[in-house]
Write a protein that holds these residues in place. Structure first.
Motif, PDB file in Angstrom:
ATOM      1  N   ASP A 116      86.237  49.388  59.656  1.00 19.23           N
ATOM      2  CA  ASP A 116      84.927  48.366  59.574  1.00 19.23           C
ATOM      3  C   ASP A 116      84.923  48.201  58.478  1.00 19.23           C
ATOM      4  OD1 ASP A 116      83.575  51.164  61.562  1.00 19.23           O
ATOM      5  OD2 ASP A 116      84.596  49.146  62.243  1.00 19.23           O
ATOM      6  N   THR A 117      85.620  48.238  57.374  1.00 20.12           N
ATOM      7  CA  THR A 117      85.607  47.980  55.994  1.00 20.12           C
ATOM      8  C   THR A 117      85.232  46.316  55.783  1.00 20.12           C
ATOM      9  OG1 THR A 117      86.465  49.393  55.202  1.00 20.12           O
ATOM     10  CG2 THR A 117      86.519  47.543  53.746  1.00 20.12           C
ATOM     11  N   ALA A 118      84.388  45.402  56.100  1.00 24.07           N
ATOM     12  CA  ALA A 118      84.370  44.303  55.647  1.00 24.07           C
ATOM     13  C   ALA A 118      83.021  44.221  55.214  1.00 24.07           C
ATOM     14  CB  ALA A 118      84.109  43.280  56.669  1.00 24.07           C
ATOM     15  N   ILE A 119      82.854  42.375  54.927  1.00 25.69           N
ATOM     16  CA  ILE A 119      82.021  41.860  54.850  1.00 25.69           C
ATOM     17  C   ILE A 119      80.829  41.144  55.667  1.00 25.69           C
ATOM     18  CG2 ILE A 119      80.264  39.797  53.150  1.00 25.69           C
ATOM     19  CD1 ILE A 119      82.744  39.979  51.980  1.00 25.69           C
ATOM     20  N   TYR A 120      79.431  41.829  55.802  1.00 20.30           N
ATOM     21  CA  TYR A 120      79.164  41.960  57.028  1.00 20.30           C
ATOM     22  C   TYR A 120      78.167  41.266  56.381  1.00 20.30           C
ATOM     23  CZ  TYR A 120      80.863  46.034  58.918  1.00 20.30           C
ATOM     24  OH  TYR A 120      81.924  46.742  60.033  1.00 20.30           O
ATOM     25  N   TYR A 121      77.752  39.673  57.469  1.00 19.15           N
ATOM     26  CA  TYR A 121      76.456  38.711  57.653  1.00 19.15           C
ATOM     27  C   TYR A 121      75.416  39.229  58.662  1.00 19.15           C
ATOM     28  CZ  TYR A 121      80.014  36.639  54.576  1.00 19.15           C
ATOM     29  OH  TYR A 121      80.906  36.497  53.673  1.00 19.15           O
ATOM     30  N   CYS A 122      74.090  38.653  58.999  1.00 17.74           N
ATOM     31  CA  CYS A 122      73.646  38.085  60.056  1.00 17.74           C
ATOM     32  C   CYS A 122      73.170  36.608  60.009  1.00 17.74           C
ATOM     33  CB  CYS A 122      72.590  39.098  60.392  1.00 17.74           C
ATOM     34  SG  CYS A 122      71.573  38.878  58.257  1.00 17.74           S
ATOM     35  N   ALA A 123      73.392  36.862  61.426  1.00 14.91           N
ATOM     36  CA  ALA A 123      73.148  35.181  61.081  1.00 14.91           C
ATOM     37  C   ALA A 123      72.019  34.963  62.539  1.00 14.91           C
ATOM     38  CB  ALA A 123      74.869  34.104  61.888  1.00 14.91           C
ATOM     39  N   ALA A 124      70.962  33.291  63.077  1.00 21.30           N
ATOM     40  CA  ALA A 124      70.399  33.805  63.231  1.00 21.30           C
ATOM     41  C   ALA A 124      70.695  32.229  64.675  1.00 21.30           C
ATOM     42  CB  ALA A 124      69.305  33.216  63.183  1.00 21.30           C
ATOM     43  N   ALA A 125      70.350  31.940  65.476  1.00 17.09           N
ATOM     44  CA  ALA A 125      71.181  30.485  66.587  1.00 17.09           C
ATOM     45  C   ALA A 125      69.016  30.876  67.333  1.00 17.09           C
ATOM     46  CB  ALA A 125      72.533  31.216  67.628  1.00 17.09           C
ATOM     47  N   PHE A 126      69.117  29.308  67.331  1.00 18.82           N
ATOM     48  CA  PHE A 126      67.875  28.987  68.326  1.00 18.82           C
ATOM     49  C   PHE A 126      67.945  27.303  68.588  1.00 18.82           C
ATOM     50  CE2 PHE A 126      65.424  31.389  65.804  1.00 18.82           C
ATOM     51  CZ  PHE A 126      65.555  31.568  63.807  1.00 18.82           C
ATOM     52  N   PRO A 127      68.486  27.235  69.728  1.00 19.46           N
ATOM     53  CA  PRO A 127      68.532  28.511  71.027  1.00 19.46           C
ATOM     54  C   PRO A 127      69.497  28.937  71.018  1.00 19.46           C
ATOM     55  CG  PRO A 127      69.379  26.509  71.651  1.00 19.46           C
ATOM     56  CD  PRO A 127      68.883  25.665  70.403  1.00 19.46           C
ATOM     57  N   PRO A 128      69.585  30.406  71.496  1.00 20.81           N
ATOM     58  CA  PRO A 128      70.555  31.283  71.684  1.00 20.81           C
ATOM     59  C   PRO A 128      72.229  30.469  72.113  1.00 20.81           C
ATOM     60  CG  PRO A 128      68.741  31.898  72.672  1.00 20.81           C
ATOM     61  CD  PRO A 128      68.806  30.576  72.102  1.00 20.81           C
ATOM     62  N   PRO A 129      72.744  30.997  71.885  1.00 22.38           N
ATOM     63  CA  PRO A 129      74.441  31.003  72.432  1.00 22.38           C
ATOM     64  C   PRO A 129      74.661  30.474  73.566  1.00 22.38           C
ATOM     65  CG  PRO A 129      74.460  32.028  70.177  1.00 22.38           C
ATOM     66  CD  PRO A 129      73.410  32.058  71.234  1.00 22.38           C
ATOM     67  N   PRO A 130      74.978  29.609  74.029  1.00 20.22           N
ATOM     68  CA  PRO A 130      75.423  30.147  75.392  1.00 20.22           C
ATOM     69  C   PRO A 130      75.640  31.402  76.511  1.00 20.22           C
ATOM     70  CG  PRO A 130      76.822  27.622  74.666  1.00 20.22           C
ATOM     71  CD  PRO A 130      76.223  28.474  74.179  1.00 20.22           C
ATOM     72  N   THR A 131      75.613  31.160  77.264  1.00 18.86           N
ATOM     73  CA  THR A 131      76.176  32.877  78.496  1.00 18.86           C
ATOM     74  C   THR A 131      77.417  33.288  77.128  1.00 18.86           C
ATOM     75  OG1 THR A 131      74.888  33.043  79.994  1.00 18.86           O
ATOM     76  CG2 THR A 131      76.299  34.610  80.022  1.00 18.86           C
ATOM     77  N   GLY A 132      78.359  34.121  76.847  1.00 19.21           N
ATOM     78  CA  GLY A 132      79.537  34.722  76.725  1.00 19.21           C
ATOM     79  C   GLY A 132      80.012  33.779  75.410  1.00 19.21           C
ATOM     80  N   LYS A 133      79.013  33.248  75.223  1.00 24.58           N
ATOM     81  CA  LYS A 133      79.538  32.926  73.845  1.00 24.58           C
ATOM     82  C   LYS A 133      78.741  33.093  72.297  1.00 24.58           C
ATOM     83  CE  LYS A 133      82.211  29.797  75.266  1.00 24.58           C
ATOM     84  NZ  LYS A 133      83.808  29.414  74.809  1.00 24.58           N
ATOM     85  N   PRO A 141      80.139  28.717  65.636  1.00 21.93           N
ATOM     86  CA  PRO A 141      79.635  27.817  65.398  1.00 21.93           C
ATOM     87  C   PRO A 141      78.424  27.401  66.030  1.00 21.93           C
ATOM     88  CG  PRO A 141      81.756  27.840  65.501  1.00 21.93           C
ATOM     89  CD  PRO A 141      81.396  29.204  65.989  1.00 21.93           C
ATOM     90  N   PHE A 142      77.592  28.782  66.704  1.00 23.36           N
ATOM     91  CA  PHE A 142      76.446  28.464  67.612  1.00 23.36           C
ATOM     92  C   PHE A 142      74.869  28.782  66.990  1.00 23.36           C
ATOM     93  CE2 PHE A 142      77.437  26.122  71.800  1.00 23.36           C
ATOM     94  CZ  PHE A 142      79.462  27.442  72.236  1.00 23.36           C
ATOM     95  N   TYR A 143      75.930  29.243  65.521  1.00 24.68           N
ATOM     96  CA  TYR A 143      74.805  29.710  64.546  1.00 24.68           C
ATOM     97  C   TYR A 143      74.512  29.227  63.080  1.00 24.68           C
ATOM     98  CZ  TYR A 143      74.939  34.154  67.596  1.00 24.68           C
ATOM     99  OH  TYR A 143      75.190  34.743  68.670  1.00 24.68           O
ATOM    100  N   GLN A 144      73.434  28.718  63.449  1.00 22.51           N
ATOM    101  CA  GLN A 144      72.374  27.669  62.208  1.00 22.51           C
ATOM    102  C   GLN A 144      72.884  28.433  61.468  1.00 22.51           C
ATOM    103  OE1 GLN A 144      71.546  27.838  64.831  1.00 22.51           O
ATOM    104  NE2 GLN A 144      70.745  25.992  66.573  1.00 22.51           N
ATOM    105  N   TYR A 145      72.185  29.398  61.009  1.00 24.64           N
ATOM    106  CA  TYR A 145      70.932  29.940  59.815  1.00 24.64           C
ATOM    107  C   TYR A 145      72.113  31.464  59.367  1.00 24.64           C
ATOM    108  CZ  TYR A 145      67.239  27.106  61.169  1.00 24.64           C
ATOM    109  OH  TYR A 145      66.978  25.489  61.049  1.00 24.64           O
ATOM    110  N   TRP A 146      73.031  31.852  58.468  1.00 30.34           N
ATOM    111  CA  TRP A 146      73.484  33.003  58.107  1.00 30.34           C
ATOM    112  C   TRP A 146      72.601  33.341  56.185  1.00 30.34           C
ATOM    113  CZ3 TRP A 146      77.607  34.428  60.244  1.00 30.34           C
ATOM    114  CH2 TRP A 146      78.240  33.551  61.827  1.00 30.34           C
ATOM    115  N   GLY A 147      73.032  34.558  56.278  1.00 33.18           N
ATOM    116  CA  GLY A 147      72.568  35.318  55.123  1.00 33.18           C
ATOM    117  C   GLY A 147      73.733  35.413  54.312  1.00 33.18           C
ATOM    118  N   GLN A 148      73.681  36.442  52.978  1.00 37.03           N
ATOM    119  CA  GLN A 148      74.665  36.321  52.054  1.00 37.03           C
ATOM    120  C   GLN A 148      75.389  37.202  52.510  1.00 37.03           C
ATOM    121  OE1 GLN A 148      72.389  37.665  51.811  1.00 37.03           O
ATOM    122  NE2 GLN A 148      72.265  39.621  51.141  1.00 37.03           N
ATOM    123  N   GLY A 149      75.339  38.260  53.024  1.00 32.30           N
ATOM    124  CA  GLY A 149      76.334  39.073  53.638  1.00 32.30           C
ATOM    125  C   GLY A 149      76.129  40.475  52.628  1.00 32.30           C
ATOM    126  N   THR A 150      76.576  41.749  52.841  1.00 37.43           N
ATOM    127  CA  THR A 150      76.315  43.247  52.470  1.00 37.43           C
ATOM    128  C   THR A 150      77.795  43.596  52.542  1.00 37.43           C
ATOM    129  OG1 THR A 150      75.537  44.532  52.180  1.00 37.43           O
ATOM    130  CG2 THR A 150      75.367  43.941  54.463  1.00 37.43           C
TER     131      THR A 150
END
Length: 126
Positions: free
Chosen positions: A89-106, A111-120
């Motif tokens: 599980d060791t990694a840099i973790y990022y949160c991201a937001a998609a408006f509107p939501p990605p298609p089902t299963g995606k 690439p469907f996420y327009q906004y990203w945090g800097q990571g932790t």
């Protein structure tokens, strides 16, 4: 839209950690917020996602049953509770937001996420 992650750190295998993603600058009714992670030398991968109004959640097979994604609407925050952590599980973790939501299963496709945090950084090691 701004996303800020917090809560990463160095933990031992088998323990728990909760990451927070504080979200500001949006007032949308229909969105998906997801956590991604990227380990050294590996591609970024989707970990978990949550979609508004439906409250629908999704998890990668590697974390299913161990991680829980949830929202704290009063605080405009999305949480990722990580239990029984493993060295993989060791990694840099990022949160991201998609408006509107990605298609089902995606929902795990970045690439469907327009906004990203800097990571932790999350490091699981004994």
């Amino acid at each position: 839209v701004q996303l800020v992650e917090s809560g990463g750190g160095l933990v031992q295998p088998g323990t728990s950690l909760t990451l927070s993603c504080s979200i500001s600058g949006f007032a949308r009714d229909y969105w998906t917020i997801a956590w991604f992670r990227q380990a050294p030398g590996k591609d970024r991968e989707g970990v978990a996602s949550i979609t508004s109004s439906l409250g629908r959640t999704g998890y990668a097979d590697a974390v299913k049953g161990r991680f829980i994604i949830s929202t704290d609407d009063a605080a405009n925050t999305v949480l990722l509770q990580m239990n029984d952590l493993k060295p993989d599980d060791t990694a840099i973790y990022y949160c991201a937001a998609a408006f509107p939501p990605p298609p089902t299963g995606k929902t795990e496709d970045s690439p469907f996420y327009q906004y990203w945090g800097q990571g932790t950084q999350v490091t699981v090691s004994s």
